[in-house]
Design an enzyme around this catalytic site. Structure first.
Site, PDB file in Angstrom:
ATOM      1  N   ASP A  58      47.106  31.168 -34.988  1.00 53.74           N
ATOM      2  CA  ASP A  58      48.007  30.252 -35.680  1.00 53.74           C
ATOM      3  C   ASP A  58      48.219  29.033 -34.785  1.00 53.74           C
ATOM      4  O   ASP A  58      48.986  29.073 -33.821  1.00 53.74           O
ATOM      5  CB  ASP A  58      49.334  30.954 -35.985  1.00 53.74           C
ATOM      6  CG  ASP A  58      50.278  30.067 -36.799  1.00 53.74           C
ATOM      7  OD1 ASP A  58      50.000  28.854 -36.913  1.00 53.74           O
ATOM      8  OD2 ASP A  58      51.289  30.582 -37.314  1.00 53.74           O
ATOM      9  N   PHE A  74      56.480  33.248 -34.549  1.00 52.48           N
ATOM     10  CA  PHE A  74      56.961  32.522 -35.725  1.00 52.48           C
ATOM     11  C   PHE A  74      55.744  32.038 -36.498  1.00 52.48           C
ATOM     12  O   PHE A  74      54.945  31.256 -35.991  1.00 52.48           O
ATOM     13  CB  PHE A  74      57.838  31.326 -35.348  1.00 52.48           C
ATOM     14  CG  PHE A  74      58.426  30.661 -36.575  1.00 52.48           C
ATOM     15  CD1 PHE A  74      59.624  31.102 -37.110  1.00 52.48           C
ATOM     16  CD2 PHE A  74      57.750  29.640 -37.221  1.00 52.48           C
ATOM     17  CE1 PHE A  74      60.143  30.527 -38.273  1.00 52.48           C
ATOM     18  CE2 PHE A  74      58.266  29.057 -38.383  1.00 52.48           C
ATOM     19  CZ  PHE A  74      59.463  29.506 -38.899  1.00 52.48           C
ATOM     20  N   LYS A 115      51.252  20.888 -39.563  1.00 60.89           N
ATOM     21  CA  LYS A 115      52.059  19.957 -38.764  1.00 60.89           C
ATOM     22  C   LYS A 115      51.388  18.597 -38.510  1.00 60.89           C
ATOM     23  O   LYS A 115      51.440  17.725 -39.354  1.00 60.89           O
ATOM     24  CB  LYS A 115      52.487  20.652 -37.478  1.00 60.89           C
ATOM     25  CG  LYS A 115      53.551  21.744 -37.772  1.00 60.89           C
ATOM     26  CD  LYS A 115      54.397  22.021 -36.571  1.00 60.89           C
ATOM     27  CE  LYS A 115      55.422  23.123 -36.800  1.00 60.89           C
ATOM     28  NZ  LYS A 115      56.717  22.636 -37.195  1.00 60.89           N
TER      29      LYS A 115
END
Ligand SMILES: Cc1ncc(COP(=O)(O)O)c(C=O)c1O
Length: 424
Positions: free
Chosen positions: A249, A164, A278
């Site tokens: 990532d 993802f 985040k």
């Protein structure tokens, strides 16, 4: 009033926002308004939250929750952290936005700080975005600039099954889940997904037609699946040998989430780029791409990428404040210790079949497909958790979660599992 005059700032009690906070509308009333005003991409939200403090949040009906999801690994310092809040407010009251025709001290200082904590060598650089998917888009464009030669162009990008990387078109092309991808075909081309954790499959896929390999050290959305030991090192060797970029990532795993600045630190390798977002802004939106070394950093040149908001003074001040607290209050050590404690406690709960993760990014499997019902039971009992799969629960709480709060959840979990099973 003359439009150049400053509007009165003292009457905050009657601001449009204060009126909403003081509103006596119930959660059900808000949700009805939500459903007739917001695009339905998220379905109906679970609750309407109005206030937070530390690891606790309260909904519009006054119910309190222990937040064990932290806005999906975002609220690193919990809610309304006083230091982060005052740094953001003070920066906004000083200089809020300047565009990228200009820069600001907070932007430069944050770039320097990120280069330090990601152990990037001389010649490394930072690009600021506003979200994880934008950081990944920048990384994708970086990958496209690893063009290869005219005779042998690098046309492929490799990602993993289960990956993802975000929802914008480039990041979506890297994301594996068919249900997310299919409605938006055609996606940017050349992306191939290879089986998760299978180093031989990666070695077979990486040749001199590959521009980059994108990896999450731990696949968060796939249920908190860490790459097997040795995988990152082998991926580094394969990409280096083929001249492909290795792009990690760390949007979900970075900035202390695993008790290290980067989850990939233990692998002892140097990637070509890392994406962050985040937890970086402690709840304020910000994303970043770190490019390692002068060669990779030169791949994107003036005019080849940009953003209006990215790297603005408020977002970069929020990140500087967050990193300052994480560093000065030894939060990373706490994350490592509490993570171990929580994982050990979870493994001892009847009905929990496997516990995965690192630090405070934890996934655990159940002996039945009741994870969504556990989320519902959790809300009923005052706990916010997430189910990335039918039998998997994910925890990504604020990094300042206390042992007492973790134990409160561990004590409640057997009853939550029972409630969930009874509801089936
Ligand atoms: C590893 C990873 N990359 C990228 C993203 C996308 O980030 P955002 O939702 O901020 O666009 C996410 C979000 O969950 C993620 O976990």
């Amino acid at each position: 009033m003359n439009p150049t005059e400053t509007a009165p700032t003292t009457d905050l009690e009657h601001s449009p926002v204060a009126e909403l906070v003081q509103s006596r509308a119930t959660g059900a009333q808000w949700l009805s308004r939500y459903n007739s005003s917001l695009l339905g991409v998220f379905g109906t939200p679970q609750r309407v939250l109005v206030r937070g403090a530390g690891c606790l949040v309260w909904d519009a009906d006054g119910k309190e929750y222990l937040d064990l999801l932290g806005g999906i690994a975002v609220n690193a310092l919990g809610h309304a952290h006083p230091f982060v809040t005052s740094v953001i407010s003070s920066q906004l009251a000083t200089l809020g936005h300047v565009s990228n025709f200009f820069t600001s001290p907070t932007q430069i200082a944050l770039a320097e700080k990120l280069l330090e904590i990601t152990r990037a060598p001389a010649g490394s650089r930072v690009f600021f975005a506003n979200s994880g998917t934008e950081a990944v888009e920048a990384a994708f464009k970086l990958a496209r600039r690893n063009t290869g030669s005219e005779e042998k162009p690098r046309t492929k990008v490799i990602a993993l099954e289960g990956a993802f990387h975000g929802r914008t078109m480039g990041a979506l092309a890297l994301t594996a889940k068919e249900a997310y991808r299919a409605p938006f075909a055609p996606l940017p081309g050349g992306v191939e997904h290879v089986p998760f954790g299978d180093i031989d499959a990666l070695r077979a896929a990486v040749d001199d037609t590959v521009a980059a390999v994108f990896l999450e050290p731990i696949q968060g959305e796939a249920g908190v699946r860490p790459l097997p030991a040795g995988y990152l090192r082998a991926a580094r060797e394969a990409t280096s040998a083929a001249g492909a970029l290795l792009i990690l990532d760390e949007v979900q795993t970075g900035i202390g989430r695993t008790g290290k600045w980067l989850a990939s630190e233990d692998a002892g390798i140097m990637p070509d780029a890392v994406t962050l977002a985040k937890g970086l802004g402690g709840g304020f939106p910000i994303g970043a791409l770190v490019t390692y070394g002068p060669e990779t950093s030169a791949l994107l040149t003036a005019g080849q990428h940009g953003t209006t908001f990215g790297g603005n003074p408020v977002a970069t001040a929020a990140a500087l404040a967050t990193l300052h607290v994480l560093e000065n209050q030894q939060v990373l050590g706490h994350v490592r210790k509490l993570g171990e404690h929580l994982r050990a406690g979870l493994a001892a709960v009847h009905g929990v079949t496997e516990v995965r993760g690192d630090g405070l990014l934890i996934g655990f499997d159940l002996d039945a497909d009741v994870a969504p019902a556990v989320v519902t039971a959790g809300l009923g009992a005052g706990f916010i958790v997430n189910s990335p799969g039918p039998h998997t629960i994910r925890l990504a709480p604020p990094l300042i979660l206390t042992t007492e709060q973790a134990d409160r959840f561990l004590a409640a979990l057997p009853a939550l599992l029972q409630t969930a099973k009874d509801a089936q």
